[in-house]
Design an enzyme around this catalytic site. Structure first.
Site, PDB file in Angstrom:
ATOM      1  N   CYS A   1       0.796  -1.232   0.000  1.00 19.13           N
ATOM      2  CA  CYS A   1       0.000   0.000   0.000  1.00 19.13           C
ATOM      3  C   CYS A   1       0.832   1.288   0.000  1.00 19.13           C
ATOM      4  O   CYS A   1       0.788   2.078  -0.938  1.00 19.13           O
ATOM      5  CB  CYS A   1      -0.933   0.013   1.205  1.00 19.13           C
ATOM      6  SG  CYS A   1      -2.135  -1.330   1.214  1.00 19.13           S
TER       7      CYS A   1
ATOM      8  N   HIS B   1      -2.383   6.735   4.156  1.00 20.53           N
ATOM      9  CA  HIS B   1      -1.316   5.778   4.431  1.00 20.53           C
ATOM     10  C   HIS B   1       0.083   6.296   4.076  1.00 20.53           C
ATOM     11  O   HIS B   1       0.957   5.525   3.677  1.00 20.53           O
ATOM     12  CB  HIS B   1      -1.574   4.449   3.680  1.00 20.53           C
ATOM     13  CG  HIS B   1      -1.062   3.258   4.443  1.00 20.53           C
ATOM     14  ND1 HIS B   1      -1.337   1.955   4.080  1.00 20.53           N
ATOM     15  CD2 HIS B   1      -0.294   3.165   5.565  1.00 20.53           C
ATOM     16  CE1 HIS B   1      -0.770   1.116   4.920  1.00 20.53           C
ATOM     17  NE2 HIS B   1      -0.127   1.826   5.840  1.00 20.53           N
TER      18      HIS B   1
END
Length: 492
Positions: free
Chosen positions: A85, A135
């Site tokens: 990610c 993130h």
């Protein structure tokens, strides 16, 4: 007299140039309006390339994306450079490789000094907006995992995005919370992708009179796999699903169950994306909007008996990618076969936007090839895992690797040497490893040469994981650093 002659000559030049330009037909690549294009990036999490109808999958229901694909460039070999990610997101925003921007491990911070997508577009007069999973804030260097995933992302850590409805990370997709620009906590009511899309539509309506860049970042279809709305779960019966040929027999029932939940998330997102596309049409800005759909990485979904990502196999590294920009690229669908890597996406978007590529970029700008109706002319793109962690940590068989993906081959090396070589055209499920087979000696040497040259171009000397963790003052989370003595030999 000389001055008069110069004036006459200048007038003649201007008139001649005007006549020539008015008699010639305009280039196909010129924008209709001449205005700056809007940019919208729809980003899913853990959606692999094989799971969309327009790529030939007849059991997943993606009617809106299939329609979008019929009007878009379809990238058949969009490769995530590092299939995790945070590293993907950092490379997408910076046009750099993970060992340059430093996010080669989840929950590590993208430095404030990084020159990012939103900052570049903002300098060129764009409004900037971000909705959903971020993130990239992470925790400070020298710290192990903490609750950075559930706290507000400070304004100076939003990398140039002004409009903000974001959350560092959450994989609770129902009634989850987020923070606004002022760090006020709110709740996405219901399945979060739906209100997130509503916010994106509102942003589009409010900013349609001037150029904007907007990223809509969904959390699904990343696991947990069984939390999509019931109406979408009811669309799939696990017993009816066909698994990929490389799912071992012992895992096929599990794979079908997981796929049913995964597909439910996908169809829910497809519905949301359809609403956003309709809103673009109603706002009258579809033609002058660069619309990108992609994902940060794929999911093994029990291929080779494992779940999730990080591995160098197609289920993990290949992602769906569509780009629609009618003003410059038309509305006819076209397949792009040559591979494109994560750091190439931002330079290409800037090229399509007529914005100069900064010197900090390592990715390539393929906008001219796309505008000219050509393929990319890109022989190979890098794949890598500098540091194994979390579900594929050392003790689970994880290993450092570097590799390349061409339109036909996958080649990867670990610290001991050549590890994987697949002919992806003849062996699409990557079951026949050709490494060190005599009849493929020349091919292996050629691919190894391409890999070494690409590593040289980005100053990657392929060191053991601990070297990079020390260089960046990072600490391993939990037990990620624990190795068995023969970890490099696992899965050989």
């Amino acid at each position: 007299m000389k001055a008069q002659f110069r004036l006459i000559a200048l007038a003649f030049f201007i008139i001649s140039t005007h006549l020539l330009s008015s008699c010639s037909s305009p280039k196909q690549t010129e924008t209709v309006t001449g205005e700056k294009p809007n940019v919208i990036i729809i980003l899913a999490d853990q959606w692999r390339a094989q799971e969309v109808g327009y790529m030939g999958n007849t059991q997943v229901k993606t009617p809106n994306l299939d329609k979008l694909a019929s009007q878009s460039l379809v990238f058949e070999n969009a490769i995530t450079t590092m299939s995790v990610c945070a590293p993907f997101r950092a490379s997408l925003l910076t046009g750099q490789y993970p060992l340059t921007h430093g996010v080669f491990y989840n929950d590590k911070p993208l430095p404030n000094e990084a020159l990012t997508m939103a900052e570049i577009y903002k300098e060129n007069g764009y409004a900037t907006g971000y909705i959903g999973k971020w993130h990239l804030n992470g925790h400070a260097r020298g710290q192990t995992y903490n609750d950075s995933r559930g706290v507000p992302v400070p304004k100076d850590r939003r990398q140039g995005f002004d409009y903000w409805k974001g959350r560092e990370v959450s994989h609770n997709y129902n009634n989850s919370f987020y923070f606004d620009e002022n760090d006020v906590k709110h709740t996405w009511e219901g399945y979060d992708a739906f209100p997130q899309t509503d916010s994106a539509i509102s942003y589009i309506q409010k900013n349609k009179e001037h150029p904007f860049v907007l990223m809509l970042s969904y959390g699904s279809p990343h696991d947990p796999y069984f939390t999509a709305p019931k109406e979408y779960q009811d669309m799939y019966n696990a017993a009816d699903l066909k698994v990929r040929d490389n799912v071992p027999l012992a895992f096929q029932d599990s794979a079908r169950n997981v796929m049913a939940g995964y597909y439910a998330h996908i169809s829910a997102l497809d519905f949301a994306i359809g609403n956003l596309i309709d809103a673009l049409d109603k706002a009258g800005i579809s033609d002058n909007t660069i619309l990108v759909f992609s994902s940060d990485h794929g999911d093994m979904l029990m291929s080779k008996g494992v779940l999730k990502k990080q591995r160098p196999y197609d289920e993990s590294i290949k992602v769906p990618m569509l780009i629609r920009y009618p003003d410059k690229l038309g509305r006819a669908s076209r397949r792009i076969i040559d591979p494109i890597g994560t750091p190439d996406i931002l330079p290409t978007l800037l090229g399509l936007s007529d914005i100069q590529k900064p010197s900090t970029f390592e990715g390539k700008d393929f906008s001219k090839e796309l505008e000219d109706g050509k393929d990319l002319g890109n022989e190979a793109t890098l794949i890598m895992l500098p540091v194994p962690f979390h579900e594929w940590k050392f003790s689970n068989g994880g290993r450092e690797y570097r590799g390349i993906r061409t339109k036909q081959y996958t080649y990867a090396k670990d610290l001991k040497g050549a590890w994987l070589l697949f002919d992806d055209e003849k062996d699409p499920f990557q079951e026949n490893n050709l490494v060190d087979k005599p009849e493929y000696k020349e091919l292996q040497a050629k691919l190894d040469g391409i890999l070494l040259q690409k590593l040289k171009e980005v100053n990657d000397t392929f060191l053991p994981a601990d070297e990079y963790m020390t260089q960046w003052n990072y600490l391993y989370d939990m037990n990620d650093s624990l190795r068995v003595a023969n970890y490099l030999e696992l899965n050989r």
